[in-house]
Design a protein around this motif. Structure first.
Motif, short mmCIF file in Angstrom:
data_model
loop_
_atom_site.label_atom_id
_atom_site.label_comp_id
_atom_site.label_asym_id
_atom_site.label_seq_id
_atom_site.Cartn_x
_atom_site.Cartn_y
_atom_site.Cartn_z
N GLN A 14 48.56 30.90 -48.28
CA GLN A 14 48.47 32.03 -49.21
C GLN A 14 48.34 31.48 -50.64
O GLN A 14 49.25 31.56 -51.45
N TYR A 223 56.50 27.74 -45.06
CA TYR A 223 56.63 27.71 -46.51
C TYR A 223 56.78 29.10 -47.12
O TYR A 223 57.52 29.28 -48.09
N PHE A 224 56.11 30.09 -46.57
CA PHE A 224 56.10 31.42 -47.16
C PHE A 224 57.17 32.34 -46.56
O PHE A 224 57.19 33.54 -46.82
N ARG A 229 61.57 28.11 -44.42
CA ARG A 229 61.34 27.06 -45.42
C ARG A 229 62.60 26.23 -45.63
O ARG A 229 62.55 25.00 -45.71
#
Length: 368
Positions: A14, A223-224, A229
């Motif tokens: 993203q 990560y998002f 995360r």
């Protein structure tokens, strides 16, 4: 829970993940510090207090750089290997390989100008020998040729197969260290490293690239999502800390911790990869990577010069080699003219200079 039969199911990133640029920038920054000192002062003239801790800690650089190389490939390309535009994306990587290889050859000339004869430079350009400071660029140029060929297969391989490939390549490259390759030292150095040459073996470093692909896959998934995360960061930092702890455990068992640290600082076990060096280097690289991901976009903004350097690694690499070897060492005849603290200062200035050069060239391109 891990599914050992799972193949990569990757979402698209993203937007740009600034933490990757930050981690790469840290690797390049450590490399610039190391090159400034070794290029202007020489490692023989570094005081013990400079070897440990300063040059001891710069050994995180090479492993972090290679890991991030694999991570970036996973993030930018792995999810596209089954799409119709993959041939165009693969061609883009091969064109990049040619660009990196071109600059590798140019920088060989620049590196060797201060202290080598024209015949020695030509011999190096024709792979009759290896250079020193720019050889990592030669490694990436060749890796960018073969990695795109395996990415589609990697994307279809279950997790157990990917892990087995990493373990198998590690064992195979270590086994090949026992072969003489018919006396062809340069071939051995090219494939699995050689203690007399500063080349980076394609087979011996491939496990790090493939490990980066695995981490990149995990990064895209985690990560998002804040919870995932955090788990990834803890896994990276924890794994890295265990590896560094194992290094110190071996050193304590050997009865000379400071000696083990000095050996790593002096690159013992770097070419070819040795267990002590790799435990410390890879472990520290994983910790730094985890910290960069923990900092995320906020840390990337605070450490903007480092992030800028990491956002265009090739340009930063060219800048620091040109400044150290062409400007300071050749044109200004600066070899031996700097004290160790001065060389460290030069390294810091070169990091800022590389960041400024990257920003300036982008500004100029945007205002044409």
């Amino acid at each position: 829970m891990l599914n050992w039969k799972e193949v990569p199911q990757l979402p698209k990133a993203q937007g740009r993940i600034e933490a990757i640029d930050l981690a790469r920038g840290v690797a390049i920054g450590l490399m610039i510090i190391s090159h400034a000192v070794s290029g202007l002062v020489g490692m023989r003239h570094v005081p013990d207090w400079g070897m440990v801790p300063i040059h001891f800690l710069t050994k995180f650089s090479s492993s972090l750089f290679i890991l991030v190389f694999g991570i970036a490939l996973a993030v930018a390309f792995l999810s596209h290997t089954q799409s119709d535009d993959w041939p165009q994306r693969r061609l883009k990587l091969w064109v990049r390989a040619i660009e990196v290889w071109f600059w590798y050859k140019v920088l060989i000339i620049i590196e060797m100008l201060p202290f080598s004869s024209p015949s020695d430079i030509v011999d190096t350009l024709l792979y009759g020998r290896f250079a020193i400071w720019v050889e990592i660029l030669g490694f990436y140029a060749i890796a960018l040729l073969w990695v795109p060929l395996i990415l589609p297969l990697w994307a279809r391989t279950p997790l157990w197969g990917r892990l087995a490939t990493i373990a198998g390549l590690t064992a195979f490259s270590a086994w090949l260290q026992g072969f003489s390759f018919g006396g062809y030292e340069l071939l051995k150095a090219f494939l699995v490293d050689h203690e007399e040459h500063y080349a980076w073996g394609q087979l011996s470093r491939a496990p790090l690239i493939l490990s980066g692909l695995l981490i990149g896959e995990a990064l895209l998934r985690c990560y998002f999502d804040a919870t995932l995360r955090r788990r990834l960061i803890l896994w990276l930092v924890g794994s890295g800390a265990l590896m560094v702890g194992a290094f110190y455990g071996i050193a304590i068992a050997g009865g000379d911790v400071h000696g083990a640290m000095m050996a790593v600082a002096r690159n013992v076990g770097k070419h070819p990869p040795g267990i002590n060096f790799m435990l410390f280097s890879v472990g520290g690289a994983l910790v730094l990577l985890g910290l960069a991901l923990a900092g995320g976009a906020a840390a990337a903004k605070v450490l903007l010069p480092i992030t800028l350097v990491g956002s265009d690694a090739l340009k930063a690499f060219i800048f620091h080699i040109v400044m150290i070897f062409l400007v300071l060492r050749f044109l200004l005849e600066g070899e031996g003219a700097y004290s160790y603290p001065q060389a460290l200062g030069v390294g810091g200035v070169l990091i800022l200079g590389a960041a400024l050069w990257i920003w300036l060239t982008r500004w100029m391109a945007a205002h044409r």
